[in-house]
Design an enzyme around this catalytic site. Structure first.
Site, PDB file in Angstrom:
ATOM      1  N   ASN A 113      23.318  44.630  11.408  1.00  0.00           N
ATOM      2  CA  ASN A 113      22.254  43.724  10.962  1.00  0.00           C
ATOM      3  C   ASN A 113      22.782  42.301  10.814  1.00  0.00           C
ATOM      4  OD1 ASN A 113      19.483  44.948  10.348  1.00  0.00           O
ATOM      5  ND2 ASN A 113      20.895  46.501   9.542  1.00  0.00           N
ATOM      6  N   MET A 170      26.248  48.262  -0.146  1.00  0.00           N
ATOM      7  CA  MET A 170      25.933  49.491  -0.862  1.00  0.00           C
ATOM      8  C   MET A 170      26.308  49.416  -2.339  1.00  0.00           C
ATOM      9  SD  MET A 170      24.374  50.887   1.481  1.00  0.00           S
ATOM     10  CE  MET A 170      24.148  52.291   2.546  1.00  0.00           C
ATOM     11  N   LEU A 180      22.739  45.655  -7.857  1.00  0.00           N
ATOM     12  CA  LEU A 180      22.978  44.351  -8.479  1.00  0.00           C
ATOM     13  C   LEU A 180      22.335  44.298  -9.858  1.00  0.00           C
ATOM     14  CD1 LEU A 180      22.305  42.201  -5.303  1.00  0.00           C
ATOM     15  CD2 LEU A 180      24.533  42.707  -6.330  1.00  0.00           C
ATOM     16  N   ASN A 209      16.800  42.454   0.850  1.00  0.00           N
ATOM     17  CA  ASN A 209      17.538  43.637   1.316  1.00  0.00           C
ATOM     18  C   ASN A 209      16.767  44.279   2.460  1.00  0.00           C
ATOM     19  OD1 ASN A 209      19.473  45.867   1.154  1.00  0.00           O
ATOM     20  ND2 ASN A 209      17.835  47.069   0.230  1.00  0.00           N
ATOM     21  N   HIS A 255      16.158  48.147   4.065  1.00  0.00           N
ATOM     22  CA  HIS A 255      16.354  49.567   3.790  1.00  0.00           C
ATOM     23  C   HIS A 255      15.806  50.386   4.964  1.00  0.00           C
ATOM     24  CE1 HIS A 255      16.963  53.236   1.623  1.00  0.00           C
ATOM     25  NE2 HIS A 255      15.732  53.597   1.934  1.00  0.00           N
TER      26      HIS A 255
HETATM   27  C1  GAR Z   1      21.410  49.838   7.798  1.00  0.00           C
HETATM   28  O1  GAR Z   1      20.720  50.917   8.383  1.00  0.00           O
HETATM   29  C2  GAR Z   1      20.748  49.430   6.492  1.00  0.00           C
HETATM   30  O2  GAR Z   1      19.349  49.507   6.549  1.00  0.00           O
HETATM   31  C3  GAR Z   1      21.316  50.450   5.538  1.00  0.00           C
HETATM   32  O3  GAR Z   1      22.674  50.510   5.891  1.00  0.00           O
HETATM   33  C4  GAR Z   1      22.792  50.285   7.301  1.00  0.00           C
HETATM   34  C5  GAR Z   1      23.833  49.222   7.543  1.00  0.00           C
HETATM   35  O4  GAR Z   1      24.089  49.095   8.931  1.00  0.00           O
HETATM   36  N1  GAR Z   1      21.108  50.073   4.155  1.00  0.00           N
HETATM   37  C6  GAR Z   1      20.807  50.958   3.180  1.00  0.00           C
HETATM   38  O5  GAR Z   1      20.779  52.155   3.343  1.00  0.00           O
HETATM   39  C7  GAR Z   1      20.499  50.326   1.822  1.00  0.00           C
HETATM   40  N2  GAR Z   1      19.980  51.299   0.896  1.00  0.00           N
HETATM   41  P1  GAR Z   1      24.812  47.796   9.483  1.00  0.00           P
HETATM   42  O6  GAR Z   1      26.086  47.609   8.648  1.00  0.00           O
HETATM   43  O7  GAR Z   1      25.138  48.152  10.901  1.00  0.00           O
HETATM   44  O8  GAR Z   1      23.873  46.643   9.369  1.00  0.00           O
END
Ligand code: GAR
Length: 210
Positions: free
Chosen positions: A14, A90, A93, A107, A109
């Site tokens: 992301n 992860m 806050l 954020n 999700h």
């Molecule tokens: C993503 O899928 C994001 O939506 C998730 O972690 C991944 C990070 O991927 N976030 C959560 O689960 C938050 N509760 P990335 O490091 O490749 O962006």
């Protein structure tokens, strides 16, 4: 213009999509710093290879969340950040952090909130047997994966799909809607009425589908 800090704990795909959209001029922002609580997060490597400053503070070195949050606020403000994008960060806050950047922490999700909050949103959705899955960009509050929704995107789920396959499908949508939400934020087009987010003159849909 907006001075963005992107917070990562892992791969940072992301983050990469945000970097690419900033570099292409689609988001009226500069990435002031990429921050991680893990020194081996691949997102830090992505940032460095684009000449973006990085910072690391290990949460394990702090005895409580408030002290860790205060240390993060200091580092992010030192880099001039005024807006915070959590991208696979992860950690929960506390108000110590959130009050330092009021209405400026968002954020992403990998589920259609309020369904499947937590650390395994995609797998939980696949295991539940949903027919539609997706992702959500939202303002951050003290509760996990809970604040006001800015944009969501949905994708159909094939019967019996496994969590990893679904996660890849959702990730492609994440890479579309997170830069969109940040572009709106950078242009000052987002306002809040209680839990309801308004996007001024939104010609683009606030719900995206495959
Ligand atoms: C993503 O899928 C994001 O939506 C998730 O972690 C991944 C990070 O991927 N976030 C959560 O689960 C938050 N509760 P990335 O490091 O490749 O962006």
């Amino acid at each position: 213009h907006m001075k963005l800090a992107v917070l990562v704990s892992g791969s940072g795909s992301n983050l990469q999509s945000i970097i690419d959209h900033v570099e292409a001029g689609h988001i009226n922002a500069e990435i002031a710093v990429v921050f991680s609580n893990k020194e081996d997060a691949y997102g830090l490597t992505r940032a460095s290879s684009h000449g973006i400053p990085t910072a690391v503070i290990r949460h394990t070195e702090y005895s409580d969340r408030e002290q860790f949050d205060a240390a993060m606020v200091q580092v992010l403000k030192d880099h001039g950040a005024d807006t915070i994008a959590l991208a696979g960060f992860m950690r929960m806050l506390t108000p110590v952090f959130l009050n330092a950047f009021p209405m400026r922490v968002i954020n992403i999700h990998p589920a259609l909130l309020p369904s499947f909050p937590g650390t395994h949103g995609q797998r939980d959705a696949a295991d539940f047997g949903v027919r539609l899955a997706g992702c959500t960009v939202h303002f951050v509050d003290e509760k996990m994966d809970h604040g006001p929704v800015i944009i969501q995107a949905a994708t159909p789920v094939a019967p019996g799909v496994d969590g990893d396959t679904l996660a890849g499908q959702i990730l492609r949508l994440e890479h579309r809607i997170y830069p969109q939400a940040l572009a709106w934020l950078a242009d000052g087009r987002i306002s809040l009425d209680g839990r309801h987010v308004h996007i001024a003159g939104a010609e683009e849909p606030v719900c995206d589908t495959d």
